[in-house]
Scaffold this motif. Structure first.
Motif, PDB file in Angstrom:
ATOM      1  N   ALA A  34     -25.442 -33.040   6.869  1.00  0.00           N
ATOM      2  CA  ALA A  34     -24.960 -33.299   8.229  1.00  0.00           C
ATOM      3  C   ALA A  34     -23.464 -33.600   8.222  1.00  0.00           C
ATOM      4  O   ALA A  34     -22.708 -33.128   9.082  1.00  0.00           O
ATOM      5  N   GLY A  35     -23.008 -34.365   7.228  1.00  0.00           N
ATOM      6  CA  GLY A  35     -21.585 -34.678   7.140  1.00  0.00           C
ATOM      7  C   GLY A  35     -20.740 -33.444   6.905  1.00  0.00           C
ATOM      8  O   GLY A  35     -19.660 -33.286   7.491  1.00  0.00           O
ATOM      9  N   ALA A  36     -21.225 -32.520   6.050  1.00  0.00           N
ATOM     10  CA  ALA A  36     -20.486 -31.282   5.799  1.00  0.00           C
ATOM     11  C   ALA A  36     -20.385 -30.431   7.053  1.00  0.00           C
ATOM     12  O   ALA A  36     -19.329 -29.864   7.365  1.00  0.00           O
ATOM     13  N   VAL A  37     -21.488 -30.330   7.800  1.00  0.00           N
ATOM     14  CA  VAL A  37     -21.483 -29.547   9.039  1.00  0.00           C
ATOM     15  C   VAL A  37     -20.528 -30.168  10.060  1.00  0.00           C
ATOM     16  O   VAL A  37     -19.735 -29.466  10.703  1.00  0.00           O
ATOM     17  N   LEU A  38     -20.579 -31.483  10.215  1.00  0.00           N
ATOM     18  CA  LEU A  38     -19.699 -32.149  11.186  1.00  0.00           C
ATOM     19  C   LEU A  38     -18.231 -32.003  10.798  1.00  0.00           C
ATOM     20  O   LEU A  38     -17.368 -31.828  11.661  1.00  0.00           O
ATOM     21  N   THR A  39     -17.931 -32.062   9.501  1.00  0.00           N
ATOM     22  CA  THR A  39     -16.547 -31.882   9.058  1.00  0.00           C
ATOM     23  C   THR A  39     -16.060 -30.475   9.382  1.00  0.00           C
ATOM     24  O   THR A  39     -14.933 -30.287   9.849  1.00  0.00           O
ATOM     25  N   ALA A  40     -16.899 -29.466   9.140  1.00  0.00           N
ATOM     26  CA  ALA A  40     -16.526 -28.086   9.454  1.00  0.00           C
ATOM     27  C   ALA A  40     -16.339 -27.897  10.958  1.00  0.00           C
ATOM     28  O   ALA A  40     -15.396 -27.229  11.402  1.00  0.00           O
ATOM     29  N   MET A  41     -17.221 -28.494  11.757  1.00  0.00           N
ATOM     30  CA  MET A  41     -17.088 -28.401  13.211  1.00  0.00           C
ATOM     31  C   MET A  41     -15.800 -29.072  13.681  1.00  0.00           C
ATOM     32  O   MET A  41     -15.088 -28.557  14.550  1.00  0.00           O
ATOM     33  N   GLY A  42     -15.491 -30.224  13.107  1.00  0.00           N
ATOM     34  CA  GLY A  42     -14.259 -30.907  13.467  1.00  0.00           C
ATOM     35  C   GLY A  42     -13.032 -30.076  13.140  1.00  0.00           C
ATOM     36  O   GLY A  42     -12.069 -30.013  13.922  1.00  0.00           O
ATOM     37  N   THR A  43     -13.059 -29.412  11.993  1.00  0.00           N
ATOM     38  CA  THR A  43     -11.942 -28.547  11.615  1.00  0.00           C
ATOM     39  C   THR A  43     -11.768 -27.415  12.618  1.00  0.00           C
ATOM     40  O   THR A  43     -10.644 -27.079  13.020  1.00  0.00           O
ATOM     41  N   TRP A  44     -12.885 -26.833  13.057  1.00  0.00           N
ATOM     42  CA  TRP A  44     -12.820 -25.759  14.055  1.00  0.00           C
ATOM     43  C   TRP A  44     -12.228 -26.276  15.360  1.00  0.00           C
ATOM     44  O   TRP A  44     -11.386 -25.616  15.983  1.00  0.00           O
ATOM     45  N   ARG A  54      -9.344 -31.417  20.581  1.00  0.00           N
ATOM     46  CA  ARG A  54      -8.672 -31.442  19.275  1.00  0.00           C
ATOM     47  C   ARG A  54      -8.689 -32.844  18.685  1.00  0.00           C
ATOM     48  O   ARG A  54      -8.912 -33.026  17.480  1.00  0.00           O
ATOM     49  N   ALA A  55      -8.463 -33.849  19.530  1.00  0.00           N
ATOM     50  CA  ALA A  55      -8.486 -35.230  19.050  1.00  0.00           C
ATOM     51  C   ALA A  55      -9.875 -35.596  18.532  1.00  0.00           C
ATOM     52  O   ALA A  55     -10.015 -36.244  17.481  1.00  0.00           O
ATOM     53  N   ALA A  56     -10.917 -35.152  19.254  1.00  0.00           N
ATOM     54  CA  ALA A  56     -12.279 -35.416  18.800  1.00  0.00           C
ATOM     55  C   ALA A  56     -12.551 -34.720  17.472  1.00  0.00           C
ATOM     56  O   ALA A  56     -13.220 -35.271  16.581  1.00  0.00           O
ATOM     57  N   GLY A  57     -12.019 -33.503  17.322  1.00  0.00           N
ATOM     58  CA  GLY A  57     -12.176 -32.788  16.057  1.00  0.00           C
ATOM     59  C   GLY A  57     -11.523 -33.522  14.904  1.00  0.00           C
ATOM     60  O   GLY A  57     -12.077 -33.607  13.808  1.00  0.00           O
ATOM     61  N   ALA A  58     -10.329 -34.081  15.147  1.00  0.00           N
ATOM     62  CA  ALA A  58      -9.643 -34.837  14.097  1.00  0.00           C
ATOM     63  C   ALA A  58     -10.460 -36.061  13.689  1.00  0.00           C
ATOM     64  O   ALA A  58     -10.542 -36.408  12.503  1.00  0.00           O
ATOM     65  N   VAL A  59     -11.076 -36.709  14.689  1.00  0.00           N
ATOM     66  CA  VAL A  59     -11.922 -37.867  14.396  1.00  0.00           C
ATOM     67  C   VAL A  59     -13.110 -37.449  13.536  1.00  0.00           C
ATOM     68  O   VAL A  59     -13.484 -38.129  12.565  1.00  0.00           O
ATOM     69  N   LEU A  60     -13.716 -36.286  13.854  1.00  0.00           N
ATOM     70  CA  LEU A  60     -14.848 -35.797  13.063  1.00  0.00           C
ATOM     71  C   LEU A  60     -14.425 -35.460  11.635  1.00  0.00           C
ATOM     72  O   LEU A  60     -15.126 -35.776  10.670  1.00  0.00           O
ATOM     73  N   MET A  61     -13.273 -34.795  11.488  1.00  0.00           N
ATOM     74  CA  MET A  61     -12.798 -34.408  10.155  1.00  0.00           C
ATOM     75  C   MET A  61     -12.645 -35.623   9.243  1.00  0.00           C
ATOM     76  O   MET A  61     -13.013 -35.589   8.075  1.00  0.00           O
ATOM     77  N   ARG A 334     -14.449 -13.339  11.155  1.00  0.00           N
ATOM     78  CA  ARG A 334     -14.753 -13.386  12.588  1.00  0.00           C
ATOM     79  C   ARG A 334     -15.556 -14.650  12.851  1.00  0.00           C
ATOM     80  O   ARG A 334     -16.727 -14.753  12.476  1.00  0.00           O
ATOM     81  N   VAL A 335     -14.916 -15.618  13.477  1.00  0.00           N
ATOM     82  CA  VAL A 335     -15.532 -16.913  13.779  1.00  0.00           C
ATOM     83  C   VAL A 335     -15.255 -17.229  15.242  1.00  0.00           C
ATOM     84  O   VAL A 335     -14.091 -17.307  15.654  1.00  0.00           O
ATOM     85  N   ASN A 336     -16.314 -17.400  16.024  1.00  0.00           N
ATOM     86  CA  ASN A 336     -16.145 -17.590  17.464  1.00  0.00           C
ATOM     87  C   ASN A 336     -16.545 -18.968  17.967  1.00  0.00           C
ATOM     88  O   ASN A 336     -16.299 -19.292  19.125  1.00  0.00           O
ATOM     89  N   ASN A 337     -17.165 -19.784  17.121  1.00  0.00           N
ATOM     90  CA  ASN A 337     -17.576 -21.111  17.583  1.00  0.00           C
ATOM     91  C   ASN A 337     -17.719 -22.039  16.382  1.00  0.00           C
ATOM     92  O   ASN A 337     -17.590 -21.622  15.226  1.00  0.00           O
ATOM     93  N   ALA A 338     -18.011 -23.294  16.681  1.00  0.00           N
ATOM     94  CA  ALA A 338     -18.088 -24.307  15.626  1.00  0.00           C
ATOM     95  C   ALA A 338     -19.230 -24.037  14.655  1.00  0.00           C
ATOM     96  O   ALA A 338     -19.107 -24.304  13.453  1.00  0.00           O
ATOM     97  N   ALA A 339     -20.351 -23.505  15.154  1.00  0.00           N
ATOM     98  CA  ALA A 339     -21.484 -23.232  14.272  1.00  0.00           C
ATOM     99  C   ALA A 339     -21.118 -22.166  13.250  1.00  0.00           C
ATOM    100  O   ALA A 339     -21.453 -22.277  12.065  1.00  0.00           O
ATOM    101  N   GLN A 340     -20.422 -21.115  13.692  1.00  0.00           N
ATOM    102  CA  GLN A 340     -20.018 -20.068  12.764  1.00  0.00           C
ATOM    103  C   GLN A 340     -18.977 -20.590  11.777  1.00  0.00           C
ATOM    104  O   GLN A 340     -18.953 -20.185  10.611  1.00  0.00           O
ATOM    105  N   ALA A 341     -18.086 -21.474  12.248  1.00  0.00           N
ATOM    106  CA  ALA A 341     -17.108 -22.074  11.345  1.00  0.00           C
ATOM    107  C   ALA A 341     -17.808 -22.885  10.259  1.00  0.00           C
ATOM    108  O   ALA A 341     -17.429 -22.835   9.078  1.00  0.00           O
TER     109      ALA A 341
END
Length: 440
Positions: A34-44, A54-61, A334-341
């Motif tokens: 779960a942590g790996a997935v959330l980190t990747a989503m935050g990066t996206w 973007r700020a929320a993504g930085a918090v997740l990363m 080709r990455v279009n959303n956080a799940a693909q990222a």
């Protein structure tokens, strides 16, 4: 033995998780995944959005890895987690080393050569933060008999024209102390006239010098080739008539490089442009046709002069084990959303959004009349379709006989191969000697 040690460490990691009290092992795996997935989503989110997202993504990363450690500590499972992680890391390293040992390609073969009598080196005094002056490259090159041409950094200079002028005046070697873009322009001229080319690692990243096995920490060491050198025959990439020694990039990165503010503030310019490019508000997707495949609607394409050792060559530290393979490396994303990222981050080349292949030729189009291209980091625009090809053995590179060499990258770990290797019977030493004798 390395393959067997890899299996022992992997089994040890599994045993550590099973030995955890109750469902502790499953908890460790679930929280880690779960942590790996959330980190990747935050990066996206950081790359593809602005403002609050973007700020929320930085918090997740930042927060996801910290949350993993806190969760392990609260559950009193951190000793087990650290043990399992350490064992699994050791297993991956041992497995990669075992596979590298059996797959290890022979390095590029250097040959003896006559030393140049009239070498000409073109040097950029600002490259790499002033390495030319800091390492005394002008004085050291002249002491070895070279003529040095210092670039005028206050005006735009056609380095290819300078190289051709040097050839007309009798140069029997061309060299560059500068970035990879300058290296490529002069290398093209050297290849045209079948002259040896000298690479001096005075740029910022020096990817070409690294993959040639040159000393990137001390560019003056590259000059030793003028007194005690040997030659490598390497390939040149060609894109739209321009030579490249490392990569030609299309799509997201090429669009960023085109921005006027990129040179002065690369990180800020990239972050500002990424949301529009990744989410389709700017730029165009790419279609590519290789020797054996067709890639459609790609957001980015990276074409390299010979393929990288790892399936994720855009990652930091990616290396090319050879520069004389006669093929291009091709990576499409080709990455279009956080799940693909997250899928790309976790599965690498096995992800649906990442295509990794090789080809001798690739044609790239985008539904527009022209396509932005970053050629060894230099911004260009070329008429579509853009064709990339490879010129096998086109460039003679003079290198010092004594050089660090390029550290080999670990190959991707395929556990089925590791298991097969672990239970295979080693050949007797006598058989190895007889095989080597037959090969010679």
């Amino acid at each position: 033995m390395l393959a067997r040690l890899a299996l022992v460490c992997a089994l040890g990691a599994v045993a550590a998780l099973i030995a955890a009290s109750g469902r502790g092992g499953l908890f460790i795996l679930a929280v880690g995944a779960a942590g790996a997935v959330l980190t990747a989503m935050g990066t996206w989110w950081v790359l593809a959005h602005r403002g609050a997202v973007r700020a929320a993504g930085a918090v997740l990363m930042v927060g996801a890895p910290v949350a993993i450690l806190v969760a392990y500590a609260l559950a009193d499972l951190w000793p087990v987690a650290l043990t399992a992680i350490a064992l699994w890391g050791a297993a991956v390293v041992c497995a990669g080393s075992a596979l590298r040992a059996v797959r290890e390609p022979h390095g590029m073969q250097a040959v003896a050569c006559a030393l140049p009598r009239h070498p000409v080196l073109i040097m950029n005094p600002k490259s790499g933060g002033g390495k030319v002056g800091r390492f005394g490259l002008v004085e050291k090159a002249e002491a070895l008999g070279a003529r040095v041409v210092l670039l005028d950094t206050t005006a735009r200079t056609d380095v290819a024209a300078l190289a051709r002028q040097a050839v007309a005046e009798g140069a029997d070697l061309l060299g560059v102390a500068g970035g990879d873009g300058t290296q490529a322009r002069v290398a093209e001229v050297a290849a045209e006239h079948d002259l040896p080319f000298l690479v001096v690692s005075a740029g910022t990243r020096n990817h070409f010098a690294r993959d040639l096995g040159l000393d990137r920490d001390d560019p003056a060491a590259c000059l030793e080739a003028l007194a005690d050198g040997e030659e490598l025959r390497v390939d040149l990439g060609v894109v739209g008539g321009y030579a490249f020694v490392n990569t030609a990039s299309f799509g997201v990165y090429a669009e960023v490089v085109q921005r006027p503010d990129y040179r002065d503030a690369k990180a800020d310019a990239a972050l500002d442009a990424m949301p529009d490019l990744l989410l389709g508000y700017a730029g165009h997707t790419l279609d590519a046709v290789t020797d054996d495949a067709r890639l459609e609607s790609q957001q980015a394409l990276l074409v390299s002069n010979n393929p990288y050792a790892t399936p994720e060559p855009m990652a930091a530290g990616g290396r090319r084990p050879r520069l004389d393979g006669g093929v291009l490396g091709v990576v499409g994303i080709r990455v279009n959303n956080a799940a693909q990222a997250a899928d790309v981050a976790l599965r690498g080349a096995r992800a649906a959004g990442l295509q990794v292949l090789t080809s001798q030729r690739i044609s790239i189009s985008s539904g527009t009349e022209s396509i932005p291209v970053a050629v060894d980091g230099e911004a260009l625009t070329m008429p579509a379709p853009v064709v990339c090809a490879v010129r096998p053995g086109a460039l003679r590179v003079l290198v010092p006989k004594v050089r660090p060499g390029s550290p080999a990258s670990l190959p991707p770990v395929r556990w089925r191969e590791v298991v097969s290797l672990a239970f295979s019977r080693p050949r007797p030493a006598a058989e190895d000697r007889h095989g080597a004798a037959r090969a010679s």
